[in-house]
Structure formats: structure tokens, C-alpha cells
Write a protein that holds these residues in place. Structure first.
Motif, short mmCIF file in Angstrom:
data_model
loop_
_atom_site.label_atom_id
_atom_site.label_comp_id
_atom_site.label_asym_id
_atom_site.label_seq_id
_atom_site.Cartn_x
_atom_site.Cartn_y
_atom_site.Cartn_z
N VAL A 176 63.80 -28.77 -15.40
CA VAL A 176 64.43 -27.95 -14.35
C VAL A 176 64.33 -26.48 -14.70
N GLY A 177 64.51 -26.17 -15.99
CA GLY A 177 64.45 -24.80 -16.44
C GLY A 177 65.79 -24.09 -16.31
N GLN A 178 65.76 -22.79 -16.51
CA GLN A 178 66.97 -22.00 -16.35
C GLN A 178 67.14 -21.65 -14.88
N VAL A 179 68.29 -21.97 -14.34
CA VAL A 179 68.57 -21.72 -12.92
C VAL A 179 69.31 -20.39 -12.80
N PRO A 180 68.69 -19.38 -12.20
CA PRO A 180 69.34 -18.07 -12.08
C PRO A 180 70.60 -18.11 -11.21
N THR A 181 71.41 -17.11 -11.40
CA THR A 181 72.65 -17.00 -10.63
C THR A 181 72.66 -15.76 -9.74
N ALA A 182 71.53 -15.07 -9.66
CA ALA A 182 71.51 -13.83 -8.88
C ALA A 182 70.21 -13.69 -8.10
N PHE A 183 70.29 -12.97 -7.00
CA PHE A 183 69.16 -12.58 -6.18
C PHE A 183 68.48 -13.81 -5.54
N SER A 184 67.25 -13.65 -5.12
CA SER A 184 66.61 -14.69 -4.31
C SER A 184 66.29 -15.96 -5.09
N LEU A 185 66.23 -15.87 -6.41
CA LEU A 185 65.97 -17.07 -7.21
C LEU A 185 67.23 -17.85 -7.53
N ARG A 186 68.37 -17.38 -7.07
CA ARG A 186 69.66 -18.01 -7.38
C ARG A 186 69.66 -19.47 -6.95
N GLY A 187 70.07 -20.34 -7.87
CA GLY A 187 70.23 -21.75 -7.57
C GLY A 187 68.94 -22.55 -7.54
N LYS A 188 67.81 -21.93 -7.84
CA LYS A 188 66.52 -22.63 -7.74
C LYS A 188 66.04 -23.09 -9.11
N ASP A 189 65.38 -24.26 -9.13
CA ASP A 189 64.80 -24.73 -10.38
C ASP A 189 63.46 -24.01 -10.61
N ALA A 190 62.82 -24.32 -11.73
CA ALA A 190 61.63 -23.57 -12.13
C ALA A 190 60.51 -23.65 -11.10
N ARG A 191 60.28 -24.82 -10.53
CA ARG A 191 59.22 -24.96 -9.54
C ARG A 191 59.55 -24.19 -8.27
N ALA A 192 60.79 -24.29 -7.81
CA ALA A 192 61.19 -23.58 -6.59
C ALA A 192 61.18 -22.07 -6.80
N GLN A 193 61.42 -21.63 -8.03
CA GLN A 193 61.34 -20.19 -8.31
C GLN A 193 59.93 -19.66 -8.09
N PHE A 194 58.94 -20.42 -8.52
CA PHE A 194 57.55 -19.98 -8.32
C PHE A 194 57.23 -19.89 -6.84
N GLU A 195 57.69 -20.87 -6.08
CA GLU A 195 57.44 -20.86 -4.64
C GLU A 195 58.14 -19.68 -3.97
N ALA A 196 59.35 -19.36 -4.43
CA ALA A 196 60.07 -18.22 -3.88
C ALA A 196 59.36 -16.91 -4.21
N LEU A 197 58.88 -16.79 -5.44
CA LEU A 197 58.15 -15.59 -5.83
C LEU A 197 56.86 -15.44 -5.03
N ARG A 198 56.23 -16.55 -4.72
CA ARG A 198 55.03 -16.51 -3.88
C ARG A 198 55.35 -15.91 -2.52
N ASP A 199 56.46 -16.35 -1.93
CA ASP A 199 56.85 -15.83 -0.61
C ASP A 199 57.20 -14.35 -0.68
N ILE A 200 57.97 -13.98 -1.71
CA ILE A 200 58.40 -12.58 -1.84
C ILE A 200 57.19 -11.68 -2.08
N HIS A 201 56.28 -12.12 -2.91
CA HIS A 201 55.08 -11.32 -3.21
C HIS A 201 54.27 -11.06 -1.95
N GLY A 202 54.33 -12.01 -1.03
CA GLY A 202 53.54 -11.88 0.19
C GLY A 202 54.05 -10.84 1.17
N TYR A 203 55.35 -10.46 1.04
CA TYR A 203 55.86 -9.55 2.07
C TYR A 203 56.52 -8.29 1.52
N ASN A 204 56.91 -8.23 0.24
CA ASN A 204 57.62 -7.04 -0.20
C ASN A 204 57.42 -6.83 -1.70
#
Length: 203
Positions: free
Chosen positions: A116-144
Motif C-alpha cells: 500500500v505504501g505511505q498514505v499521505p494526509t495532505a493535498f491531492s494525494l491524501r488518502g491514496k495508496d501508492a498506485r493511486a498516487q501515481f495515477e493522481a500525479l499523472r492527472d495533475i501533471h497533465g493540467y497544472n
């Protein structure tokens, strides 16, 4: 003298918080600190023990200790010829840490299916596991780009611990994922140039 130590996610984060310069104090039920003398032995422990633990992650660290201090501990062979390690009493670990030369490096990593990895408690990665964090970063990188930079730096502990997982397990061979890994590394190098991201050579 070069040593290796396989660690789990929690211990890696404690090492990271020291600037990759020290191993954390032992717990009361851990009277001995066990660095090993070769990387194949460390990889065996990382793969067969750490990666199959509830954390689901094993990281191999490499580090150098002043020869004279290392020589004050007798090498112990605990199995086959490659199973060689030092037994450093917990009360001697602080002094042992002070004789580490340079930074501790992560040279290999192994991950189990339950990671699962370390689950952040802040910002857009909050509450996401390691795989979901990568997917979130992919989305964020695409627009801002600014938000992307902020997310990587704000959640730098998770990024540091998860980057080998993203490289080995999550990222595909598609150009988009490779570009995302390169973008994460670029932000990291700008923000934390003294702490290399990802697996490093044991040299």
C-alpha cells in the motif's frame, strides 16, 4: 567497509528523515543491529522476508563505515558462505551511525502484492495508496505544472519511498508514464538535489 541492510517501509522513512545518514534506534525487543556484508544476502532477505511482510516492501540499503570502526565488530556467519553479517549491540548503534561515511543509498527494492505504501494526509494525494498516487500525479501533471511541483514536494516522503515501486510495478512502457517518471525526477532534483531519487548503484 561497505555494508548492506534490508529494511521495510517504516524503517526506510526513518532513515530518510535523518537525511539518509543514520539508522533509527532499535526497539526494546531488538537488542542487535544486523548489517550484512554482501548485496545478494540483503536481496534475499528483502525479497523473501520484507516483501512478504504485512508492509509488502523490502528496500536494500548500502552504506560505508570507517574501516577501523567496522573492524571492531566480529563478522558472524549465520548460514551459507554468503550469510555474513555484523552483530552491533543496540547501545552501540549511535556510535556506529557516527562512523557512516556519506549517505545511505537505496540500491534495490522488492514489493509484494499487498503493498500500500505511505498514505499521505495532505493535498491531492491524501488518502491514496501508492498506485493511486501515481495515477493522481499523472492527472495533475497533465493540467497544472505548478500543482504538480507542489504535490511532489509536499508529499516528498511518499514520493521517495514509492518511486522504485512506480518504476518497477506501476509504470508501463507507454511514453506517458516514462515522461511522468522523468517529470517527477526533475522536480525532485530541483527541490532535493542532495537526496537522489530512485535506486542508486551500490558502488
Amino acid at each position: 567497509m561497505r555494508f548492506y541492510r534490508p529494511v521495510g517501509l517504516a524503517e526506510l522513512l526513518l532513515i530518510y528523515r535523518s537525511g539518509m545518514r543514520r539508522f533509527p534506534p532499535r526497539l526494546p525487543e531488538q537488542p542487535i543491529f544486523y548489517p550484512v556484508l554482501n548485496e545478494p544476502y540483503a536481496r534475499q532477505i528483502s525479497r523473501d522476508w520484507n516483501a512478504t511482510s504485512p508492509e509488502g516492501a523490502g528496500y536494500v540499503t548500502a552504506f560505508d563505515v570507517e574501516d577501523a570502526h567496522a573492524a571492531s565488530f566480529e563478522v558472524q556467519q549465520v548460514g551459507a558462505r554468503m550469510h555474513q553479517e555484523l552483530w552491533v549491540p543496540a547501545e552501540a548503534l549511535d556510535a556506529f551511525n557516527s562512523h557512516i561515511q556519506g549517505r545511505i543509498r537505496v540500491t534495490a527494492a522488492d514489493f509484494g502484492p499487498c503493498f500500500v505504501g505511505q498514505v499521505p494526509t495532505a493535498f491531492s494525494l491524501r488518502g491514496k495508496d501508492a498506485r493511486a498516487q501515481f495515477e493522481a500525479l499523472r492527472d495533475i501533471h497533465g493540467y497544472n505544472g505548478m500543482d504538480f511541483h507542489g504535490e511532489v514536494t509536499a508529499n516528498h516522503e511518499a514520493v521517495f519511498a514509492h518511486f522504485p515501486y512506480w518504476e518497477q510495478v506501476v509504470a508501463s512502457d507507454t511514453p506517458g508514464d516514462r515522461e511522468l517518471l522523468a517529470a517527477i525526477r526533475k522536480v525532485w532534483m530541483e527541490a532535493f538535489p542532495e537526496l537522489p531519487l530512485g535506486l542508486q548503484p551500490g558502488y
